[in-house]
Design an enzyme around this catalytic site. Structure first.
Site, PDB file in Angstrom:
ATOM      1  N   GLU A  69     -14.445  95.391 -89.664  1.00 10.60           N
ATOM      2  CA  GLU A  69     -14.377  93.890 -90.337  1.00 10.60           C
ATOM      3  C   GLU A  69     -12.979  94.227 -90.968  1.00 10.60           C
ATOM      4  O   GLU A  69     -12.259  93.282 -91.074  1.00 10.60           O
ATOM      5  CB  GLU A  69     -15.308  93.322 -90.988  1.00 10.60           C
ATOM      6  CG  GLU A  69     -16.463  93.387 -90.012  1.00 10.60           C
ATOM      7  CD  GLU A  69     -17.695  94.610 -89.867  1.00 10.60           C
ATOM      8  OE1 GLU A  69     -16.931  95.868 -90.087  1.00 10.60           O
ATOM      9  OE2 GLU A  69     -18.798  94.458 -89.968  1.00 10.60           O
ATOM     10  N   ALA A 186     -30.050 132.015 -53.122  1.00  5.89           N
ATOM     11  CA  ALA A 186     -30.615 133.397 -53.328  1.00  5.89           C
ATOM     12  C   ALA A 186     -29.462 134.297 -53.836  1.00  5.89           C
ATOM     13  O   ALA A 186     -29.753 135.177 -54.732  1.00  5.89           O
ATOM     14  CB  ALA A 186     -31.165 133.935 -51.957  1.00  5.89           C
ATOM     15  N   ASP A 222     -21.763 131.815 -66.329  1.00  9.27           N
ATOM     16  CA  ASP A 222     -20.839 130.698 -65.592  1.00  9.27           C
ATOM     17  C   ASP A 222     -19.317 130.603 -66.139  1.00  9.27           C
ATOM     18  O   ASP A 222     -18.478 130.054 -65.924  1.00  9.27           O
ATOM     19  CB  ASP A 222     -21.548 129.265 -65.705  1.00  9.27           C
ATOM     20  CG  ASP A 222     -22.684 129.184 -64.749  1.00  9.27           C
ATOM     21  OD1 ASP A 222     -23.068 130.096 -64.106  1.00  9.27           O
ATOM     22  OD2 ASP A 222     -23.349 128.077 -64.871  1.00  9.27           O
ATOM     23  N   LEU A 226     -16.897 123.690 -70.438  1.00  6.44           N
ATOM     24  CA  LEU A 226     -17.501 122.665 -71.354  1.00  6.44           C
ATOM     25  C   LEU A 226     -16.523 121.493 -71.694  1.00  6.44           C
ATOM     26  O   LEU A 226     -16.820 121.059 -72.747  1.00  6.44           O
ATOM     27  CB  LEU A 226     -18.338 123.351 -72.070  1.00  6.44           C
ATOM     28  CG  LEU A 226     -19.275 124.081 -71.963  1.00  6.44           C
ATOM     29  CD1 LEU A 226     -20.316 124.653 -73.132  1.00  6.44           C
ATOM     30  CD2 LEU A 226     -20.476 123.554 -70.894  1.00  6.44           C
ATOM     31  N   PRO A 291     -31.980 126.743 -67.058  1.00  5.75           N
ATOM     32  CA  PRO A 291     -33.353 126.680 -66.920  1.00  5.75           C
ATOM     33  C   PRO A 291     -34.198 127.037 -68.127  1.00  5.75           C
ATOM     34  O   PRO A 291     -35.042 126.240 -68.299  1.00  5.75           O
ATOM     35  CB  PRO A 291     -33.639 127.451 -65.512  1.00  5.75           C
ATOM     36  CG  PRO A 291     -32.387 127.539 -64.817  1.00  5.75           C
ATOM     37  CD  PRO A 291     -31.337 127.601 -65.913  1.00  5.75           C
ATOM     38  N   THR A 292     -33.932 127.929 -68.808  1.00  7.51           N
ATOM     39  CA  THR A 292     -34.792 128.390 -69.706  1.00  7.51           C
ATOM     40  C   THR A 292     -34.486 127.782 -70.927  1.00  7.51           C
ATOM     41  O   THR A 292     -35.665 127.016 -71.691  1.00  7.51           O
ATOM     42  CB  THR A 292     -34.420 130.043 -70.009  1.00  7.51           C
ATOM     43  OG1 THR A 292     -34.447 130.775 -69.038  1.00  7.51           O
ATOM     44  CG2 THR A 292     -35.374 130.568 -70.884  1.00  7.51           C
TER      45      THR A 292
END
Lengths: 369, 369
Positions: A69, A186, A222, A226, A291-292
């Site tokens: 404003e 796998a 990996d 990011l 995953p953990t």
């Protein structure tokens, strides 16, 4: 459709239509991707004369800068535009408190604004009460905006609102998995489970959150950058903080020019990590695994929203997308509410599904510090 | 909307509207749930006078009984109704071959029928050519029916059509899994992964297929009844053959009065099992697991359609919904086309998702006999 108190208005093209257009514009301004995310809400403001003509625009550019404003009023003044009798269309209720800047409600009154259209109430108890203050000063205050625009105004600051209510950032967790719940084959290969459209969606998510969080294990395997990139590889104007969490040595993230800052949170406790991020002014965390870490956040009740990018593939073996939750029996399964299902269709016609889910409240997990 | 050759017809209420209504009725008749499924297509027939009034109805009641057209003609004759100049509306092209019953095209010609509306061409090379035969005899033949009705006519006999083209029954595989791909919790409990609406859908599927197939392992652990039940526990009028497959001893299925016959297929080879079922006149197999048998069918390229009932739950551990496919690398993942996503919402508001997928053609797997 909102019911306005002024008779004789044409909702399509008259001042009411102009106010809707102004609100759309104010929402765009508030969401400007060049504005760094942080502890303040995103707000936009458009000033209209009584015929619906735009007099000035403003938006908040991050902590320490003028509120939307005040920004709009300053721009009008700089242009020598008289705003007496004007309408202010704002995405969030004008504040009433003096922080690093003065209270906006008072500034609107002082400028001679006669009507204020507000898309979203301010949930911040410190700053709320702007609408009442404006009404007490004789201004016409309208909080009854179209539902879709009100929803966009809420969406704009949902991390900020969540943090106000809970004292910690909003956590969106994202997993990419095959139909049979695998995050990798796998042999460990996982590029790519999902198609280009899903991966692009992840980059948009990163640009919309203020923090991307991964575990040290995922960072080590990996070496992700990011960053929030467009499909052509260029960076989005806004980059999230890159946070790696865990008590082991912090692996190096991929160095990318223009990427967000990075930080190592030396804890395995989701509550501690989120407290740290909150103290750093972070309000919306995108948890990207592995995953953990996802399992730890779910067990701690620290996932507010789960996005599953489901690829129409089967692997039959390989790493599961989710680690152990300590659940042994079907009756104790973690239930979620399914909020949305959206196809993510790539140029080659391949479609992944994006499921948006919200974990149901559970018994609180034991403290883990 | 179909373009008819006769001028001056009103598509809404005149004879053309009556023909559409008659086709809907013929589709209902063909799908009569009391008709046992088997090697013959399901067919319905309605005879209309030139004003659109129904003269007689008929449908095929299974191998060895009259075809739908012959059934309708016989009923008209029994009622003393003259069908000269009438229109026959049929769900499948009238046959031209003499099997256990005479050719229907010839019967329609002999009865003096003047117009035939056909929803679906007969793909059976032995029986096809009915439309041409009728036209050659001077009848007006209309194959241009509304797309939704044509699709229903195709759907009605898709197992039969598939078997005509491939020499084996159509295989629909169904799995129920959590978001993380688990079919049971760590302690083996799996009742229930999905909600009542999804389970009811499975029973409808069983009633729509002619065979339900499970492996000896699943039969031994779950002792399923493999019946098609309504939500009130009563049996659907049509029950599938209950087939258990494997080289071990055949476990007893749960004995249920009114259930379908049961059979033990002493093989582990999907091709051999399907050849056996085809020889038994079966045209649509619902493969209900377990994970090892599903994997064997997928590896053999013997799954034509995969239904995934996806529960908005997470387990983090427990038996995977799918066994080993022999896939080690992400590039070799089994790709499927996602055909449909449908919510299955139970009375308590809980929603599972039904994904309908079709495996993409693969390199043929090595023979396994």
């Amino acid at each position: 459709m909102p019911q306005h108190r002024t008779a004789g208005r044409d909702p399509g093209t008259g001042p009411q239509g102009a106010e809707r257009e102004a609100l759309r514009r104010a929402l765009e301004l508030a969401a400007d991707p060049r504005v760094p995310l942080g502890p303040n809400p995103r707000v936009g403001c458009v000033l209209l004369d009584p015929t619906g003509r735009v007099l000035a625009e403003g938006f908040h550019r991050g902590a320490g800068t003028a509120h939307a404003e005040a920004d709009a009023l300053a721009r009008a003044a700089a242009d020598g535009v008289d705003v007496a009798g004007a309408t202010a269309v704002v995405t969030l209720e004008p504040c009433t408190h003096t922080g690093r800047t003065g209270p906006c409600a008072q500034a609107l009154i002082a400028a001679g604004i006669s009507r204020v259209v507000i898309a979203r109430r301010d949930p911040n108890p410190v700053a709320a009460g702007g609408a009442a203050l404006l009404r007490a000063a004789g201004l016409d205050v309208d909080l009854d905006v179209p539902a879709d625009l009100a929803a966009r105004a809420a969406e704009l600051n949902r991390g900020w609102e969540h943090a106000l209510g809970t004292g910690r950032p909003l956590v969106t967790a994202k997993i990419a998995a095959t139909l049979d719940g695998r995050a990798a084959a796998a042999d460990g290969s996982s590029r790519w489970i999902t198609g280009p459209a899903a991966r692009e969606e992840v980059h948009l998510l990163r640009a919309a959150c203020d923090t991307v969080l991964v575990g040290t294990g995922t960072a080590g395997i990996d070496r992700p950058s990011l960053t929030a990139r467009r499909s052509d590889g260029t960076l989005h104007p806004r980059q999230p903080l890159r946070a790696v969490m865990g008590t082991g040595p912090a692996p190096q993230l991929l160095a990318v020019e223009g990427a967000g800052e990075s930080v190592h949170l030396r804890t395995r406790d989701p509550h501690a990590a989120l407290a740290d991020l909150h103290a750093r002014g972070r309000r919306h965390v995108l948890l990207e695994g592995g995953p953990t870490l996802l399992a730890a956040f779910l067990r701690a009740g620290c996932v507010d929203e789960l996005l599953v990018h489901l690829a129409p593939k089967l692997l039959g073996a390989g790493a599961p997308a989710l680690g152990d939750l300590g659940i042994t029996s079907i009756g104790d399964a973690l239930d979620l509410d399914l909020l949305d299902v959206a196809p993510l269709t790539s140029a080659d016609g391949r479609t992944d599904l994006q499921l948006t889910l919200r974990p149901r409240p559970r018994r609180p997990a034991p403290a883990q510090r």
